[in-house]
Design a protein around this motif. Sequence first.
Motif, PDB file in Angstrom:
ATOM      1  N   ASN A   1      -6.885   2.341  12.268  1.00  0.00           N
ATOM      2  CA  ASN A   1      -6.224   1.045  12.439  1.00  0.00           C
ATOM      3  C   ASN A   1      -5.194   0.715  11.367  1.00  0.00           C
ATOM      4  O   ASN A   1      -4.388  -0.201  11.549  1.00  0.00           O
ATOM      5  CB  ASN A   1      -7.274  -0.072  12.475  1.00  0.00           C
ATOM      6  CG  ASN A   1      -8.130  -0.015  13.724  1.00  0.00           C
ATOM      7  OD1 ASN A   1      -7.649   0.315  14.803  1.00  0.00           O
ATOM      8  ND2 ASN A   1      -9.410  -0.325  13.592  1.00  0.00           N
ATOM      9  N   LEU A   2      -5.220   1.451  10.253  1.00  0.00           N
ATOM     10  CA  LEU A   2      -4.310   1.132   9.154  1.00  0.00           C
ATOM     11  C   LEU A   2      -2.828   1.218   9.554  1.00  0.00           C
ATOM     12  O   LEU A   2      -2.043   0.365   9.134  1.00  0.00           O
ATOM     13  CB  LEU A   2      -4.589   2.041   7.953  1.00  0.00           C
ATOM     14  CG  LEU A   2      -3.839   1.669   6.669  1.00  0.00           C
ATOM     15  CD1 LEU A   2      -4.201   0.261   6.219  1.00  0.00           C
ATOM     16  CD2 LEU A   2      -4.148   2.682   5.560  1.00  0.00           C
TER      17      LEU A   2
ATOM     18  N   PRO B   1      -5.905  10.140  -6.364  1.00  0.00           N
ATOM     19  CA  PRO B   1      -6.681  11.258  -6.921  1.00  0.00           C
ATOM     20  C   PRO B   1      -7.746  10.865  -7.944  1.00  0.00           C
ATOM     21  O   PRO B   1      -8.807  11.476  -7.987  1.00  0.00           O
ATOM     22  CB  PRO B   1      -5.605  12.143  -7.570  1.00  0.00           C
ATOM     23  CG  PRO B   1      -4.355  11.827  -6.822  1.00  0.00           C
ATOM     24  CD  PRO B   1      -4.449  10.361  -6.526  1.00  0.00           C
ATOM     25  N   ASP B   2      -7.461   9.834  -8.769  1.00  0.00           N
ATOM     26  CA  ASP B   2      -8.424   9.581  -9.850  1.00  0.00           C
ATOM     27  C   ASP B   2      -8.639   8.105 -10.167  1.00  0.00           C
ATOM     28  O   ASP B   2      -9.222   7.764 -11.188  1.00  0.00           O
ATOM     29  CB  ASP B   2      -7.979  10.300 -11.129  1.00  0.00           C
ATOM     30  CG  ASP B   2      -6.679   9.743 -11.690  1.00  0.00           C
ATOM     31  OD1 ASP B   2      -6.070   8.885 -11.035  1.00  0.00           O
ATOM     32  OD2 ASP B   2      -6.286  10.167 -12.791  1.00  0.00           O
ATOM     33  N   SER B   3      -8.165   7.207  -9.311  1.00  0.00           N
ATOM     34  CA  SER B   3      -8.317   5.777  -9.595  1.00  0.00           C
ATOM     35  C   SER B   3      -9.105   5.087  -8.492  1.00  0.00           C
ATOM     36  O   SER B   3      -9.099   5.519  -7.343  1.00  0.00           O
ATOM     37  CB  SER B   3      -6.932   5.112  -9.715  1.00  0.00           C
ATOM     38  OG  SER B   3      -6.203   5.653 -10.787  1.00  0.00           O
ATOM     39  N   GLN B   4      -9.792   4.011  -8.875  1.00  0.00           N
ATOM     40  CA  GLN B   4     -10.515   3.203  -7.901  1.00  0.00           C
ATOM     41  C   GLN B   4      -9.515   2.304  -7.152  1.00  0.00           C
ATOM     42  O   GLN B   4      -8.710   1.622  -7.783  1.00  0.00           O
ATOM     43  CB  GLN B   4     -11.537   2.307  -8.585  1.00  0.00           C
ATOM     44  CG  GLN B   4     -12.595   3.024  -9.394  1.00  0.00           C
ATOM     45  CD  GLN B   4     -13.509   2.042 -10.095  1.00  0.00           C
ATOM     46  OE1 GLN B   4     -14.107   1.173  -9.460  1.00  0.00           O
ATOM     47  NE2 GLN B   4     -13.625   2.161 -11.405  1.00  0.00           N
TER      48      GLN B   4
ATOM     49  N   VAL C   1       0.799  -1.240   0.000  1.00  0.00           N
ATOM     50  CA  VAL C   1       0.000   0.000   0.000  1.00  0.00           C
ATOM     51  C   VAL C   1       0.825   1.280   0.000  1.00  0.00           C
ATOM     52  O   VAL C   1       0.259   2.363  -0.139  1.00  0.00           O
ATOM     53  CB  VAL C   1      -0.980   0.034   1.199  1.00  0.00           C
ATOM     54  CG1 VAL C   1      -1.904  -1.175   1.172  1.00  0.00           C
ATOM     55  CG2 VAL C   1      -0.245   0.123   2.532  1.00  0.00           C
ATOM     56  N   LEU C   2       2.146   1.202   0.124  1.00  0.00           N
ATOM     57  CA  LEU C   2       2.932   2.434   0.179  1.00  0.00           C
ATOM     58  C   LEU C   2       2.805   3.266  -1.093  1.00  0.00           C
ATOM     59  O   LEU C   2       2.996   4.480  -1.068  1.00  0.00           O
ATOM     60  CB  LEU C   2       4.408   2.123   0.456  1.00  0.00           C
ATOM     61  CG  LEU C   2       4.755   1.717   1.889  1.00  0.00           C
ATOM     62  CD1 LEU C   2       6.251   1.454   2.026  1.00  0.00           C
ATOM     63  CD2 LEU C   2       4.318   2.793   2.880  1.00  0.00           C
TER      64      LEU C   2
ATOM     65  N   PRO D   1       0.487   5.595   4.339  1.00  0.00           N
ATOM     66  CA  PRO D   1      -0.089   6.321   3.209  1.00  0.00           C
ATOM     67  C   PRO D   1      -1.546   6.699   3.476  1.00  0.00           C
ATOM     68  O   PRO D   1      -2.246   6.018   4.235  1.00  0.00           O
ATOM     69  CB  PRO D   1       0.030   5.338   2.048  1.00  0.00           C
ATOM     70  CG  PRO D   1       0.090   3.996   2.701  1.00  0.00           C
ATOM     71  CD  PRO D   1       0.819   4.198   3.992  1.00  0.00           C
ATOM     72  N   VAL D   2      -1.984   7.760   2.852  1.00  0.00           N
ATOM     73  CA  VAL D   2      -3.353   8.242   3.021  1.00  0.00           C
ATOM     74  C   VAL D   2      -4.110   8.019   1.718  1.00  0.00           C
ATOM     75  O   VAL D   2      -3.722   8.540   0.660  1.00  0.00           O
ATOM     76  CB  VAL D   2      -3.382   9.735   3.404  1.00  0.00           C
ATOM     77  CG1 VAL D   2      -4.829  10.223   3.517  1.00  0.00           C
ATOM     78  CG2 VAL D   2      -2.634   9.964   4.715  1.00  0.00           C
TER      79      VAL D   2
END
Length: 208
Positions: free
Chosen positions: A41-42, A23-26, A15-16, A56-57
Amino acid sequence: MEYVVVATHCHYDHVLGMEQFAPDSQILVSGNCPSFVSPANLPTHSLCKHMGIRTPVYTPILVSHQHAIRSRTHVPLALFDSAERMLYVGDSLYEEETIIFPKEGSIIEWMSSIEYLILFVKTQEEQGSNKTGPVLINSGHRTVSQPALGVLVAAKEFMQDVISGIEPVRERRTVRGDETVVYAQKGGRFALRCPERLVLAAQKISHM
């Protein structure tokens, strides 16, 4: 970019890079336990806190089991390519490398998933013809384009041997505060490292 990103799980090495897609992807993740991947919790469940790195956010889209994955233009996407008869599996199944369960893992749920995949592959092969050949599997690292049914059944049998006590514990260590055990199949095809309590929980279920 408008990609569709499917996260098999939330560990930091998966996930990093999510923020570049945010911004623009699912970004699709399992909705089985929303609190598990919540912002609160992430940091813990991604192991970012444990590793001392920034979490990461991003805002994931929670999807249910067997969710139909489609592109933004509604083109069907899948983890099973019916044309190639290829099954793509995430990080939960390795050959010749160690299957690692984190402290949040569950052997019980893993076995349920493997049984589901075995049934899925059998159904696909029964519906196909002899010309199409067996369903093949791509899982983690080393398993590429191998007959899926044999890999899945062998992995299940190894885990059953662990649960039943046939496979001996090869090593013990403490990981993130948990008594952790290591199993290694003779011949080296399958190995497992997990908190011992996950094995004990699976043993309890198998004896009920």
